[in-house]
Design a protein around this motif. Sequence first.
Motif, mmCIF file in Angstrom:
data_model
loop_
_atom_site.group_PDB
_atom_site.id
_atom_site.type_symbol
_atom_site.label_atom_id
_atom_site.label_comp_id
_atom_site.label_asym_id
_atom_site.label_seq_id
_atom_site.Cartn_x
_atom_site.Cartn_y
_atom_site.Cartn_z
ATOM 1 N N TYR A 1 0.814 -1.230 0.000
ATOM 2 C CA TYR A 1 0.000 0.000 0.000
ATOM 3 C C TYR A 1 0.842 1.273 0.000
ATOM 4 O O TYR A 1 0.327 2.337 0.313
ATOM 5 N N ARG A 2 2.109 1.181 -0.349
ATOM 6 C CA ARG A 2 2.939 2.386 -0.477
ATOM 7 C C ARG A 2 2.676 3.003 -1.844
ATOM 8 O O ARG A 2 2.553 2.296 -2.845
ATOM 9 N N VAL A 3 2.606 4.327 -1.863
ATOM 10 C CA VAL A 3 2.310 5.059 -3.091
ATOM 11 C C VAL A 3 3.586 5.707 -3.605
ATOM 12 O O VAL A 3 4.354 6.301 -2.843
ATOM 13 N N SER A 4 3.817 5.588 -4.914
ATOM 14 C CA SER A 4 4.916 6.324 -5.553
ATOM 15 C C SER A 4 4.353 7.039 -6.775
ATOM 16 O O SER A 4 3.413 6.573 -7.406
ATOM 17 N N PHE A 5 4.939 8.182 -7.075
ATOM 18 C CA PHE A 5 4.486 9.009 -8.201
ATOM 19 C C PHE A 5 5.728 9.555 -8.861
ATOM 20 O O PHE A 5 6.562 10.181 -8.197
ATOM 21 N N SER A 6 5.890 9.309 -10.153
ATOM 22 C CA SER A 6 7.099 9.771 -10.845
ATOM 23 C C SER A 6 6.757 10.303 -12.230
ATOM 24 O O SER A 6 5.708 10.012 -12.786
#
Length: 109
Positions: A100-105
């Motif tokens: 459930y960790r969010v990453s945005f790149s």
Amino acid sequence: MSGIAYHFLSPKILVHNQSDRSFYQVNFQLPTNKISFEPIKSKSRQIIYFSPQEKTGIVTYQLIAINGAQVAQGHIEYQFDDNNFSQFGTKLSFIIDAQYRVSFSNNAD
């Protein structure tokens, strides 16, 4: 043929939920428009294409749970160049991993 190429080279947002949890919605505020994905089903992958942006700015996101609560938010910088062709191939990747960790790149294809 050029219309098809334009479509696939247009800037896009990829939303990839690798978790076993579904979410109600993820909202993106781009420098010149808004985009929403809903629902975000578990183990899903979605892509939406958007028009080249007309200015540099911040892209923000909000991830909304099924119960309506905001569970994540953040932002990245989006660079604009006077030449709209420079944005072709741009991909914003929004990923929810299995924990459930969010990453945005922001990366070019």
